[in-house]
Write an enzyme that holds these catalytic residues in place. Structure first.
Site, mmCIF file in Angstrom:
data_model
loop_
_atom_site.group_PDB
_atom_site.id
_atom_site.type_symbol
_atom_site.label_atom_id
_atom_site.label_comp_id
_atom_site.label_asym_id
_atom_site.label_seq_id
_atom_site.Cartn_x
_atom_site.Cartn_y
_atom_site.Cartn_z
ATOM 1 N N ASP A 88 0.903 -1.170 -0.030
ATOM 2 C CA ASP A 88 -0.039 -0.171 0.092
ATOM 3 C C ASP A 88 0.888 1.402 -0.173
ATOM 4 O OD1 ASP A 88 -2.715 1.205 0.358
ATOM 5 O OD2 ASP A 88 -1.734 1.924 2.211
ATOM 6 N N GLU A 128 -1.971 -0.633 -6.051
ATOM 7 C CA GLU A 128 -2.805 0.000 -6.507
ATOM 8 C C GLU A 128 -2.725 1.001 -7.685
ATOM 9 O OE1 GLU A 128 -6.076 0.983 -3.064
ATOM 10 O OE2 GLU A 128 -4.203 1.696 -2.469
ATOM 11 N N CYS A 168 -12.562 -4.893 5.830
ATOM 12 C CA CYS A 168 -12.013 -5.749 6.947
ATOM 13 C C CYS A 168 -11.204 -6.686 6.265
ATOM 14 C CB CYS A 168 -12.914 -5.919 7.812
ATOM 15 S SG CYS A 168 -12.298 -7.050 9.122
ATOM 16 N N CYS A 180 -12.956 -10.330 8.030
ATOM 17 C CA CYS A 180 -14.325 -10.803 7.634
ATOM 18 C C CYS A 180 -14.831 -10.356 6.614
ATOM 19 C CB CYS A 180 -15.240 -10.420 8.722
ATOM 20 S SG CYS A 180 -15.618 -8.691 9.401
ATOM 21 N N CYS A 206 -13.323 -3.148 13.258
ATOM 22 C CA CYS A 206 -14.619 -3.549 12.440
ATOM 23 C C CYS A 206 -15.662 -3.806 13.236
ATOM 24 C CB CYS A 206 -14.042 -4.922 12.203
ATOM 25 S SG CYS A 206 -15.387 -5.838 11.095
ATOM 26 N N CYS A 225 -16.667 -7.903 13.274
ATOM 27 C CA CYS A 225 -15.912 -9.134 13.878
ATOM 28 C C CYS A 225 -15.017 -8.382 15.132
ATOM 29 C CB CYS A 225 -15.194 -9.622 13.126
ATOM 30 S SG CYS A 225 -13.638 -8.706 12.121
ATOM 31 N N ASP A 284 -3.268 1.299 6.905
ATOM 32 C CA ASP A 284 -2.373 1.108 5.695
ATOM 33 C C ASP A 284 -2.069 -0.441 5.807
ATOM 34 O OD1 ASP A 284 -2.198 3.638 5.139
ATOM 35 O OD2 ASP A 284 -0.493 4.223 6.252
#
Length: 446
Positions: free
Chosen positions: A194, A299, A352, A355, A371, A374, A381
Site C-alpha cells: 500500500d 493499487e 476488513c 471478515c 471492524c 468482527c 495502511d
C-alpha cells in the site's frame, strides 16, 4: 532485451562548450521541424518526418537563418546526428499523440522547446562513438572521461548525451542477452504493498518503509535560493527598462550577469540533489520488492487527480508514486515477478481483512479503525496491504454492496472479485507460476 546505462562525464571546458552548442542545435532543429509540420498540416498537407528531413537537408547550408554573421553554415561544426535525430523524435511524438487520441486517453501534441526550460540533450549513433574502459570517443571532440565503465555487455544501439544542472551524462543503450537481462530472486514471497504519504510503502508482511522526503527537508534552502535568483531577475528587468510585473515582448532576452548565472546554477544543483535522493530511494525500494517477491500487488493510483488537492500535492510529489509504478513494471519483468495492479476503485482500506465487512464511514483522517462486525482492530495502511495481497491469491474478499454491507459467508471461500490487471509484457503471455523455467535457466549462474 534492451538496457540503458547512464554514466556521468568529466568533460573539459572546450567539450562542455561543444555539448551546449550540440544541444542548442538539436533544440532549434526540433522547433524548425515542428513549425514546418504545423504549417503544412494547416495548409491541408500530410507531413512526415522523412520528407521534412530531406527538406531541411536541402537548405541547412544555404538558408540565411542557418548561417553565421560571416555567411558560413555553422551546422558544419556540429556532428550531423545532433540535427538528424530530432526528426525521428518528432515522428514518435506525433505517433504517440494520435495513438492516445484514438484510444480516448488524454493526448498532448508536441510543443516547441525553449532554452532553459527543456531537457538539453543530443543523440549519437552507435557507429559514431567507441568505448574503451572509462573513456568514450565522441565525434568532433575526441575522448571524454567517464566516471565508470559500461556495465552491460552486448550490442550497443546508440547514446544520448544530456545535462542535469551543471553535470553532463551519457546514456548508452545496449541490447543484452537474456542471461544478463533476467535476474534471480532471493525469495519467493507473495505480498501486497500500500503506497501512501505517511509511509511510502506498507507491506502486507507488516513492514513499514518511510520515504526520505527530500523536498520537505530542503524546502527552506530551496525558498532562499529561489528568492535570490528572483531578485537578480528583477534587477535585469529593471536594467532593461521594464516594469516589475510588465509582460515582456516575445523574443525579448534580458541581460544575463555572472552572478545571475551562478545563482541559477546553485538552484539547479539543489533541485538535482532532491531528484537524486528520491530516485535513489525508489530504485532501492522497487528492486527489493521485485527481488523478494514472486507476486506483488499495488493499487492503480490516480496520481494526477490526487495532485489536485493543494494541501497534499507537495507531499504526494515528494514520494514519487508515478516513479515507483513505472520502475516496478520494468523490474518485475527482469525478476520474473507477477505484478498485479488493483483497480483504483477497489476499497482496500475500507474492507476488513478478516471478515470482509466494508467501513463506508472511513475517511482520510482515520488511521486506525475497528471492524463493527468482527471487532478486529486495524491499522489503515496495513489492512489495505493485506487486502491487496489477497488479490494475488484465491482468497480475495468480495466487495460488499453499499446496501447490504455484508461480508464473506461463514465457512466459505469467497471468489476473487473486482477488476484486477496483471501487467503484461511485450515478450508474450506472462507466466503466473513465479520463476519461469527459461528465466531460471538464464539466471542459474547469475
Amino acid at each position: 532485451m534492451q538496457l540503458t546505462h547512464k554514466i556521468a562525464l568529466c568533460p573539459t571546458p572546450e567539450q562542455v562548450d561543444y555539448f551546449k552548442r550540440a544541444c542548442g542545435t538539436a533544440r532549434r532543429v526540433w522547433n524548425w521541424a515542428l513549425n514546418e509540420w504545423n504549417r503544412q498540416y494547416a495548409a491541408g498537407g500530410r507531413p512526415n518526418a522523412m520528407a521534412l528531413k530531406k527538406q531541411f537537408n536541402a537548405i541547412k547550408y544555404t538558408d540565411p537563418q542557418w548561417l553565421d554573421e560571416n555567411g558560413r553554415p555553422w551546422l558544419q561544426d556540429i556532428h550531423r546526428d545532433a540535427h538528424a535525430q530530432p526528426f525521428a523524435h518528432l515522428a514518435k511524438a506525433w505517433e504517440r499523440f494520435f495513438t492516445d487520441l484514438k484510444a480516448g486517453k488524454e493526448a498532448h501534441a508536441p510543443r516547441f522547446k525553449k532554452k532553459g526550460r527543456c531537457r538539453d540533450s543530443f543523440y549519437v549513433a552507435n557507429d559514431k562513438f567507441t568505448l574503451e574502459g572509462k573513456t568514450i570517443r565522441l565525434p568532433r571532440i575526441g575522448e571524454v572521461a567517464m566516471t565508470e565503465e559500461l556495465r552491460f555487455a552486448g550490442k550497443i544501439l546508440g547514446a544520448t548525451v544530456s545535462r542535469t544542472a551543471d553535470r553532463w551524462f551519457v546514456a548508452i543503450q545496449v541490447e543484452v542477452p537474456d542471461a544478463q537481462f533476467y535476474r534471480r530472486r532471493t525469495s519467493h514471497e507473495v505480498n501486497g504493498s500500500d503506497l501512501g504519504i505517511k509511509a511510502a510503502a506498507t507491506i502486507s508482511s507488516g513492514e513499514v518503509i518511510e520515504a526520505p522526503k527530500p523536498l520537505k527537508a530542503a524546502l527552506r534552502r530551496l525558498e532562499i535560493r529561489s528568492r535570490r535568483l528572483s531578485r537578480k531577475l528583477e534587477a535585469a528587468r529593471k536594467a532593461a527598462g521594464f516594469e516589475r510585473h510588465a509582460r515582456l515582448p516575445e523574443g525579448t532576452r534580458l541581460p544575463v550577469s555572472n552572478n545571475r548565472q551562478k545563482s541559477a546554477a546553485i538552484l539547479a544543483r539543489l533541485h538535482a540533489r532532491i531528484a537524486n535522493i528520491r530516485a535513489d530511494f525508489t530504485h532501492k525500494l522497487t528492486t527489493r520488492l521485485c527481488r523478494e517477491n514472486q507476486a506483488l500487488v499495488i493499487e492503480d493510483l490516480n496520481v494526477k487527480g490526487m495532485l489536485q488537492n493543494e494541501k497534499l500535492a507537495r507531499a504526494i510529489s515528494d514520494v514519487g508514486f508515478g516513479m515507483l509504478r513505472s520502475q516496478l513494471e520494468y523490474k518485475a519483468r527482469r525478476y520474473g515477478t507477477r505484478l498485479t495492479i488493483a483497480d483504483r476503485w477497489y476499497p482496500s482500506s475500507r474492507l476488513c481483512s478478516i471478515c470482509g465487512w466494508k467501513n463506508e464511514a472511513l475517511t482520510l483522517r482515520d488511521r486506525k479503525w475497528v471492524c463493527a462486525q468482527c471487532g478486529a482492530h486495524h491499522d489503515r495502511d496495513l489492512n489495505a496491504a493485506l487486502n491487496l495481497k489477497r488479490l494475488a491469491t484465491e482468497t480475495a474478499l468480495p466487495v460488499a454492496s453499499p446496501s447490504s454491507n455484508g461480508g464473506a459467508a461463514a465457512g466459505t471461500v469467497p471468489a476473487v472479485v473486482g477488476k484486477v490487471t496483471p501487467v503484461r509484457y511485450d515478450g508474450g503471455q506472462q507466466d503466473t507460476s513465479g520463476q519461469e523455467e527459461n528465466r531460471a535457466h538464464f539466471c542459474a549462474h547469475s
